[in-house]
Design a protein around this motif. Structure first.
Motif, short mmCIF file in Angstrom:
data_model
loop_
_atom_site.label_atom_id
_atom_site.label_comp_id
_atom_site.label_asym_id
_atom_site.label_seq_id
_atom_site.Cartn_x
_atom_site.Cartn_y
_atom_site.Cartn_z
N GLY A 92 0.82 -1.21 0.00
CA GLY A 92 0.00 0.00 0.00
C GLY A 92 0.85 1.26 0.00
O GLY A 92 0.54 2.23 -0.70
N ASP A 93 1.95 1.25 0.76
CA ASP A 93 2.86 2.40 0.79
C ASP A 93 3.54 2.58 -0.57
O ASP A 93 3.77 3.70 -1.01
CB ASP A 93 3.92 2.21 1.88
CG ASP A 93 3.32 2.23 3.27
OD1 ASP A 93 2.18 2.72 3.42
OD2 ASP A 93 3.98 1.75 4.21
N VAL A 94 3.88 1.46 -1.20
CA VAL A 94 4.54 1.52 -2.52
C VAL A 94 3.60 2.15 -3.54
O VAL A 94 4.00 3.01 -4.33
CB VAL A 94 4.98 0.12 -2.98
CG1 VAL A 94 5.51 0.17 -4.41
CG2 VAL A 94 6.04 -0.44 -2.05
N PHE A 95 2.33 1.76 -3.53
CA PHE A 95 1.37 2.32 -4.48
C PHE A 95 1.14 3.81 -4.22
O PHE A 95 1.03 4.61 -5.16
CB PHE A 95 0.04 1.56 -4.41
CG PHE A 95 0.13 0.14 -4.87
CD1 PHE A 95 0.86 -0.19 -6.00
CD2 PHE A 95 -0.49 -0.88 -4.17
CE1 PHE A 95 0.94 -1.50 -6.44
CE2 PHE A 95 -0.41 -2.20 -4.59
CZ PHE A 95 0.31 -2.51 -5.74
N ASP A 96 1.07 4.20 -2.95
CA ASP A 96 0.95 5.62 -2.60
C ASP A 96 2.14 6.41 -3.13
O ASP A 96 1.99 7.48 -3.71
CB ASP A 96 0.86 5.79 -1.08
CG ASP A 96 -0.59 5.82 -0.59
OD1 ASP A 96 -1.42 6.45 -1.26
OD2 ASP A 96 -0.87 5.22 0.45
N SER A 97 3.34 5.86 -2.89
CA SER A 97 4.56 6.53 -3.34
C SER A 97 4.60 6.63 -4.86
O SER A 97 5.05 7.64 -5.42
CB SER A 97 5.78 5.76 -2.84
OG SER A 97 6.97 6.35 -3.27
N LEU A 98 4.12 5.60 -5.54
CA LEU A 98 4.09 5.61 -7.01
C LEU A 98 3.26 6.78 -7.52
O LEU A 98 3.72 7.56 -8.38
CB LEU A 98 3.53 4.29 -7.53
CG LEU A 98 3.25 4.20 -9.03
CD1 LEU A 98 4.52 4.42 -9.83
CD2 LEU A 98 2.61 2.86 -9.38
N LEU A 99 2.05 6.95 -7.01
CA LEU A 99 1.19 8.05 -7.47
C LEU A 99 1.75 9.41 -7.07
O LEU A 99 1.62 10.38 -7.82
CB LEU A 99 -0.23 7.87 -6.93
CG LEU A 99 -1.01 6.65 -7.47
CD1 LEU A 99 -2.43 6.66 -6.95
CD2 LEU A 99 -1.01 6.64 -9.00
N ASP A 100 2.37 9.49 -5.89
CA ASP A 100 2.98 10.76 -5.46
C ASP A 100 4.09 11.18 -6.42
O ASP A 100 4.18 12.35 -6.82
CB ASP A 100 3.53 10.63 -4.05
CG ASP A 100 2.44 10.56 -2.99
OD1 ASP A 100 1.30 10.97 -3.30
OD2 ASP A 100 2.72 10.09 -1.88
#
Length: 220
Positions: free
Chosen positions: A54-62
């Protein structure tokens, strides 16, 4: 009156102006390339800083938003061969409640472009959603005018889609598409590491649960 031929001087001045313009163009291109390289480096560090998917996906969009200012975005993961699950969203708060898709299960065969994209593992760009036959997926032209769907990979297998959207039609330029693709490609290793970590963690938890059950059986 005295007449003089100044053709050579005029040509020399024109060459000087062209040289200055070319130098400026090269400088701007070098500056842009440096900024892109630095952004990709920061994105790689950010994406690899967590082992939680979940953190990886958040970081991707950021990180994509730094280079490609989308107005909405979605991370959709494959549940099985026929369904996608909308795991993460950005920008849906301005959509009507009935149009929001966070947490929804999407039938892949209802959206032909998704079926083709997942099979061929190729990026798809719809520059104007009003002309797209599968437009029932979109909340309406007033919310999504153009969109990109980029495959998400883990262990060289597609696990879902990263979808970027903008309210304007024809918003995404070739450069912005390349930037988004580059950052998404960098996320592949981070996603794979996160999934492996979560599998190991889940396996350890299952082992601990079995161990507790064994102790209870022995005590009984």
């Amino acid at each position: 009156f005295e007449a003089r031929d100044i053709t050579d001087r005029v040509l020399a001045e024109e060459r000087l102006i062209k040289n200055e313009e070319e130098i400026q163009r090269l400088y701007q291109a070098e500056k842009q390339a440096h900024y892109l390289a630095e952004t990709l480096r920061e994105a790689a560090l950010s994406l690899s800083s967590s082992l939680i998917s979940g953190d990886v996906f958040d970081s991707l969009l950021d990180n994509i938003h730094k280079m490609v200012p989308y107005t909405s975005a979605h991370i959709e993961l494959l549940e099985d061969e026929d369904h996608l699950f909308v795991r993460l969203v950005r920008g849906e708060e301005n959509w009507p409640q009935e149009k929001r898709i966070f947490g929804r299960h999407i039938e892949i065969n209802e959206i032909p472009v998704f079926d083709t994209l997942l099979k061929e593992c190729k990026l798809v760009y719809v520059s104007d959603t009003s002309y797209y036959k599968g437009s029932k997926y979109f909340p309406g032209r007033e919310y999504v005018g153009s969109w990109i769907a980029i495959p998400l990979l883990a262990s060289e297998q597609i696990i879902g889609l990263c979808i970027l959207e903008h309210i304007q039609k024809d918003f995404f330029s070739p450069d912005s598409i390349n930037w988004a693709t580059a950052i998404t490609s960098q996320a592949a290793v981070a996603i794979q590491n996160a999934w492996l970590f979560e599998q190991v963690r889940d396996g350890r938890e299952q082992l601990q649960a079995l161990s507790r059950q064994l102790v209870e059986v022995q005590e009984t």
